[in-house]
Design a protein around this motif. Structure first.
Motif, mmCIF file in Angstrom:
data_model
loop_
_atom_site.group_PDB
_atom_site.id
_atom_site.type_symbol
_atom_site.label_atom_id
_atom_site.label_comp_id
_atom_site.label_asym_id
_atom_site.label_seq_id
_atom_site.Cartn_x
_atom_site.Cartn_y
_atom_site.Cartn_z
ATOM 1 N N UNK A 5 76.623 57.952 45.490
ATOM 2 C CA UNK A 5 77.805 58.605 44.915
ATOM 3 C C UNK A 5 78.987 58.559 45.869
ATOM 4 N N UNK A 6 78.696 58.840 47.147
ATOM 5 C CA UNK A 6 79.773 58.764 48.145
ATOM 6 C C UNK A 6 80.325 57.347 48.247
ATOM 7 N N UNK A 7 79.419 56.365 48.211
ATOM 8 C CA UNK A 7 79.876 54.974 48.293
ATOM 9 C C UNK A 7 80.753 54.617 47.098
ATOM 10 N N UNK A 8 80.330 55.081 45.894
ATOM 11 C CA UNK A 8 81.149 54.808 44.708
ATOM 12 C C UNK A 8 82.513 55.465 44.800
ATOM 13 N N UNK A 9 82.536 56.725 45.304
ATOM 14 C CA UNK A 9 83.827 57.400 45.462
ATOM 15 C C UNK A 9 84.702 56.660 46.474
ATOM 16 N N UNK A 10 84.077 56.225 47.575
ATOM 17 C CA UNK A 10 84.855 55.484 48.588
ATOM 18 C C UNK A 10 85.397 54.181 48.012
ATOM 19 N N UNK A 11 84.557 53.487 47.234
ATOM 20 C CA UNK A 11 85.011 52.229 46.635
ATOM 21 C C UNK A 11 86.163 52.450 45.664
ATOM 22 N N UNK A 12 86.064 53.534 44.893
ATOM 23 C CA UNK A 12 87.150 53.834 43.955
ATOM 24 C C UNK A 12 88.437 54.167 44.690
ATOM 25 N N UNK A 13 88.308 54.941 45.775
ATOM 26 C CA UNK A 13 89.494 55.262 46.580
ATOM 27 C C UNK A 13 90.091 54.002 47.177
ATOM 28 N N UNK A 14 89.214 53.131 47.712
ATOM 29 C CA UNK A 14 89.697 51.883 48.310
ATOM 30 C C UNK A 14 90.368 51.003 47.264
ATOM 31 N N UNK A 15 89.749 50.949 46.056
ATOM 32 C CA UNK A 15 90.353 50.130 45.003
ATOM 33 C C UNK A 15 91.716 50.671 44.596
ATOM 34 N N UNK A 16 91.836 52.020 44.498
ATOM 35 C CA UNK A 16 93.151 52.588 44.162
ATOM 36 C C UNK A 16 94.170 52.293 45.247
ATOM 37 N N UNK A 17 93.755 52.399 46.517
ATOM 38 C CA UNK A 17 94.674 52.102 47.627
ATOM 39 C C UNK A 17 95.080 50.638 47.611
ATOM 40 N N UNK A 18 94.084 49.750 47.384
ATOM 41 C CA UNK A 18 94.401 48.321 47.363
ATOM 42 C C UNK A 18 95.318 47.969 46.202
ATOM 43 N N UNK A 19 95.076 48.610 45.034
ATOM 44 C CA UNK A 19 95.965 48.343 43.897
ATOM 45 C C UNK A 19 97.378 48.826 44.175
ATOM 46 N N UNK A 20 97.491 50.004 44.810
ATOM 47 C CA UNK A 20 98.816 50.497 45.179
ATOM 48 C C UNK A 20 99.488 49.567 46.184
ATOM 49 N N UNK A 21 98.706 49.087 47.173
ATOM 50 C CA UNK A 21 99.277 48.185 48.171
ATOM 51 C C UNK A 21 99.718 46.876 47.534
ATOM 52 N N UNK A 22 98.939 46.389 46.544
ATOM 53 C CA UNK A 22 99.357 45.164 45.849
ATOM 54 C C UNK A 22 100.654 45.379 45.073
ATOM 55 N N UNK A 23 100.766 46.501 44.388
ATOM 56 C CA UNK A 23 102.002 46.803 43.666
ATOM 57 C C UNK A 23 103.173 46.945 44.633
ATOM 58 N N UNK A 24 102.906 47.598 45.778
ATOM 59 C CA UNK A 24 103.971 47.739 46.780
ATOM 60 C C UNK A 24 104.395 46.382 47.321
ATOM 61 N N UNK A 25 103.406 45.512 47.604
ATOM 62 C CA UNK A 25 103.728 44.175 48.105
ATOM 63 C C UNK A 25 104.513 43.379 47.070
ATOM 64 N N UNK A 26 104.145 43.520 45.787
ATOM 65 C CA UNK A 26 104.865 42.809 44.731
ATOM 66 C C UNK A 26 106.297 43.300 44.610
#
Length: 323
Positions: free
Chosen positions: A19-40
């Motif tokens: 569960x912790x790993x899934x939460x961490x992955x979701x947080x990382x995915x949200x951060x990466x998606x935000x960083x991609x939008x910021x980079x774009x």
């Protein structure tokens, strides 16, 4: 039995870790998606700024080309801004005729090419002395040399004029060519700086080995150091060629005979030259002819830059002008 209990006891811990790993992955995915939008968004912003700046610099050039292809009636038609109703190629014919293109092209080419050769040889030789030879007062002399870059040529043109008048060089190309062979001329100090920056980065072992083999300072410069600096040679060649080709101030001071004028010097005399050659009033030849003649004066430098663009960019990166 004990193993079964142990497995059962371990299962809740493994579930919590997952569960912790899934939460961490979701947080990382949200951060990466935000960083991609910021980079774009950042990339779009950068491209918009670059396009705006490019348009500011290209606007006069685009205006010159479009105007040179217009008929005089297109200039007074408010419905026509950029694209003319028909292409008026005769403007270039009158432009070449008014400039007396080939005669003054040869004058500009002679002054520019010979001055480039002189500045490449002399400025590189002076830079070799400033960078590879130790002598008392070297840094002071170099600072004084760099100080000449901020002195406008208009401030020293009167003593130069009197000096060349005494020598008998007025109305000749000598005042425009000879200073280049003494590390002077247009922006000579800048070219010395470019060569010095590149010479300082060369390994001393090459020069020491050449001196062990019996080479003197001039032979080391000519056979060892100068062939290793094509970036500085390309940058100096292109900049010196463009600046000598476009120079209007000094040729207008030292040249008085029209047959010795350069192409930039003929632009203000375009209408007068057309009146003399065609016998028509200058009112017949309007702004499109002026733009066509200006474009004709720029074409040689555009062709040179198209062929040397890649080498020029590489030379700027390696010659110390940029980090």
């Amino acid at each position: 039995m004990s193993k079964t209990k142990q497995r059962v006891a371990v299962q809740p811990e493994s579930i919590s870790h997952r569960a912790k790993a899934l939460r961490n992955n979701s947080v990382i995915s949200r951060i990466s998606s935000k960083s991609r939008w910021f980079a774009l968004i950042y990339r779009i912003f950068v491209y918009v700024i670059l396009i705006d700046l490019a348009f500011v610099f290209l606007y006069p050039f685009i205006y010159m080309i479009t105007t040179s292809l217009k008929h005089p009636v297109d200039l007074i038609d408010f419905a026509i801004k950029w694209i003319p109703t028909s292409l008026a190629w005769e403007n270039f014919y009158y432009g070449m005729k008014g400039l007396q293109f080939w005669t003054h092209f040869n004058n500009s080419a002679l002054i520019s090419v010979v001055s480039v050769i002189g500045q490449v040889l002399s400025c590189s030789f002076v830079a070799y002395g400033f960078s590879r030879i130790r002598f008392p007062g070297r840094e002071v002399l170099f600072v004084l040399c760099m100080f000449t870059m901020i002195i406008p040529p208009q401030t020293i043109i009167v003593p130069l004029y009197m000096q060349y008048k005494t020598i008998g060089w007025l109305d000749s190309v000598m005042p425009l060519i000879v200073p280049s062979f003494f590390a002077n001329g247009l922006r000579g100090a800048l070219f010395i700086f470019i060569f010095r920056q590149l010479f300082r980065g060369l390994p001393w072992e090459l020069e020491d080995a050449a001196r062990v083999d019996g080479c003197g300072s001039f032979r080391v410069y000519w056979r060892i150091i100068l062939p290793l600096t094509p970036p500085a040679i390309v940058v100096t060649t292109l900049l010196s060629l463009v600046w000598h080709w476009n120079d209007f101030f000094e040729p207008s001071i030292f040249l008085t005979s029209e047959e010795k004028f350069t192409l930039p010097m003929m632009l203000p005399r375009l209408y007068q030259s057309l009146d003399t050659l065609t016998g028509s009033s200058f009112e017949v030849f309007s702004l499109p002819v002026v733009m066509a003649a200006t474009f004709l004066a720029l074409i040689p430098m555009l062709v040179v830059y198209l062929f040397l663009q890649r080498y020029f960019i590489q030379g700027v990166e390696r010659s110390g002008l940029v980090e």
